[in-house]
Design an enzyme around this catalytic site. Structure first.
Site, short mmCIF file in Angstrom:
data_model
loop_
_atom_site.label_atom_id
_atom_site.label_comp_id
_atom_site.label_asym_id
_atom_site.label_seq_id
_atom_site.Cartn_x
_atom_site.Cartn_y
_atom_site.Cartn_z
N ASP A 80 34.21 53.77 66.43
CA ASP A 80 35.32 52.87 66.12
C ASP A 80 35.35 51.71 67.14
O ASP A 80 34.75 51.82 68.23
CB ASP A 80 36.61 53.72 66.24
CG ASP A 80 37.76 53.20 65.42
OD1 ASP A 80 37.56 52.30 64.60
OD2 ASP A 80 38.88 53.73 65.60
N HIS A 81 36.04 50.62 66.83
CA HIS A 81 36.38 49.50 67.73
C HIS A 81 35.55 49.33 69.01
O HIS A 81 36.05 49.60 70.11
CB HIS A 81 37.83 49.67 68.19
CG HIS A 81 38.81 49.38 67.12
ND1 HIS A 81 39.06 48.11 66.66
CD2 HIS A 81 39.60 50.21 66.40
CE1 HIS A 81 39.96 48.17 65.70
NE2 HIS A 81 40.31 49.43 65.52
N HIS A 178 47.99 49.18 64.14
CA HIS A 178 47.66 50.50 64.67
C HIS A 178 48.94 51.18 65.18
O HIS A 178 49.88 50.51 65.59
CB HIS A 178 46.70 50.38 65.86
CG HIS A 178 45.32 49.99 65.45
ND1 HIS A 178 44.70 48.86 65.91
CD2 HIS A 178 44.43 50.58 64.62
CE1 HIS A 178 43.48 48.78 65.39
NE2 HIS A 178 43.30 49.81 64.60
N HIS A 206 42.44 49.60 58.69
CA HIS A 206 42.81 50.31 59.92
C HIS A 206 44.33 50.53 59.90
O HIS A 206 45.04 49.87 59.15
CB HIS A 206 42.44 49.48 61.15
CG HIS A 206 40.97 49.48 61.43
ND1 HIS A 206 40.44 49.91 62.61
CD2 HIS A 206 39.92 49.10 60.67
CE1 HIS A 206 39.13 49.80 62.58
NE2 HIS A 206 38.78 49.31 61.41
N GLY A 207 44.79 51.42 60.80
CA GLY A 207 46.24 51.61 60.92
C GLY A 207 46.86 52.26 59.71
O GLY A 207 47.96 51.91 59.28
P1 13P Z 1 46.36 54.71 63.18
O1 13P Z 1 46.40 55.26 64.57
O2 13P Z 1 47.48 53.81 62.91
O3 13P Z 1 46.19 55.77 62.16
O4 13P Z 1 45.07 53.76 63.11
C1 13P Z 1 43.81 54.33 63.30
C2 13P Z 1 42.77 53.28 63.31
O5 13P Z 1 42.88 52.27 62.65
C3 13P Z 1 41.58 53.54 64.13
O6 13P Z 1 40.68 52.49 64.12
#
Ligand code: 13P
Length: 277
Positions: A80-81, A178, A206-207
């Site tokens: 991720d990221h 997020h 995401h999020g």
């Molecule tokens: P949340 O923590 O809001 O579920 O988002 C996770 C995310 O987007 C990880 O990249």
């Protein structure tokens, strides 16, 4: 069965469902996600945040890769990221070849250059790249409407960005944040429609924690193929520990797995990936 995340997302895009990518920190997370996916015969992605990678290093990647290989459902593993080349190097040298190259903190031109360079490197190793255009915040508190809109994905720029960088999937910013949503979730449907109409690679949201079910379903109808979930899993984990009377460690670990598995199962049903393995 270990699967490429690109293949999982392309199948989801064709089949009008989405893949859940769940953030993993330890063995309990792996067990919860794989057990849920196997029970529901669903493809799934184990996703590692760079902070978790810094903590778990090669051992965490190896655990996720071997769990993916041993599972009876198509399972991808994704970083991720990642905004630091050294995190990407650690992932690549550990055998993790699906990576979010996150240049969203940079201005548009620098984001293109950063993403282009790393995408070429990852593609040369047969890897897969997710990138982000716009900026997904931790929260929208204190921002004006024009400030919020400036952080959202512009469809024409997205078209140009994908063509120039050759990324395989694109994370969009349409009002998603997020962590916890401090206000009712407000997604820009017209923006998502416009992006989907001109971009032919899978789109990512995401999020997802806290996004109401009916909005998730609408996102899938409008072409989102991957949802990232972290906060809701962490909350299930932490709440179980906080409320536990269990004095046996393995008992506590099993309770944590069960609590997270319940969350994962609900999401996989919502994403329509049940039975698609
Ligand atoms: P949340 O923590 O809001 O579920 O988002 C996770 C995310 O987007 C990880 O990249």
């Amino acid at each position: 069965m270990f699967f490429s995340t690109k293949e999982l997302l392309n199948d989801a895009l064709q089949g009008n469902y989405a893949i859940g990518a769940f953030n993993i920190y330890n063995l309990e997370g792996v067990k919860a996600v794989i057990s849920a996916a196997e029970k529901l015969k669903s493809p799934v992605i184990l996703q590692i945040h760079p902070a978790a990678l810094t903590y778990g290093k090669e051992a965490l990647v190896a655990m996720c890769l071997s769990a993916a290989e041993a599972s009876c459902v198509p399972t991808g593993v994704h970083l991720d990221h990642s905004s630091k080349p050294e995190e990407i190097d650690l992932a690549l040298s550990s055998g993790l070849h699906s990576i979010m190259v996150d240049g969203s903190h940079l201005d548009y031109q620098r984001n293109i250059e950063f993403t282009q360079k790393l995408t070429q490197r990852i593609h040369s190793l047969d890897g897969v790249v997710e990138a982000e255009l716009g900026r997904i915040s931790g929260s929208e508190d204190g921002l004006t409407v024009p400030e919020i809109e400036a952080k959202m994905t512009d469809p024409q720029r997205a078209l140009e960005f994908v063509a120039l960088t050759q990324v395989d999937m694109l994370a969009v910013c349409i009002g998603n944040v997020h962590g916890r949503y401090s206000k009712p979730v407000n997604l820009d449907w017209q923006r998502l429609t416009n992006i989907r109409q001109i971009i032919n690679i899978p789109l990512v949201l995401h999020g997802t924690s806290g996004v109401p079910d009916e909005m998730v379903i609408k996102c899938i109808e409008l072409g989102i193929s991957k949802f990232n979930i972290n906060t809701e899993l962490r909350q299930a984990y932490m709440k179980t520990i906080a409320q536990s009377q269990e004095d046996d460690l393995l008992g506590l670990m099993n309770n944590v797995v069960n609590a997270m598995q319940t969350v994962v199962e609900a999401k996989l049903r919502l994403f329509g990936s049940q039975g698609k393995a």
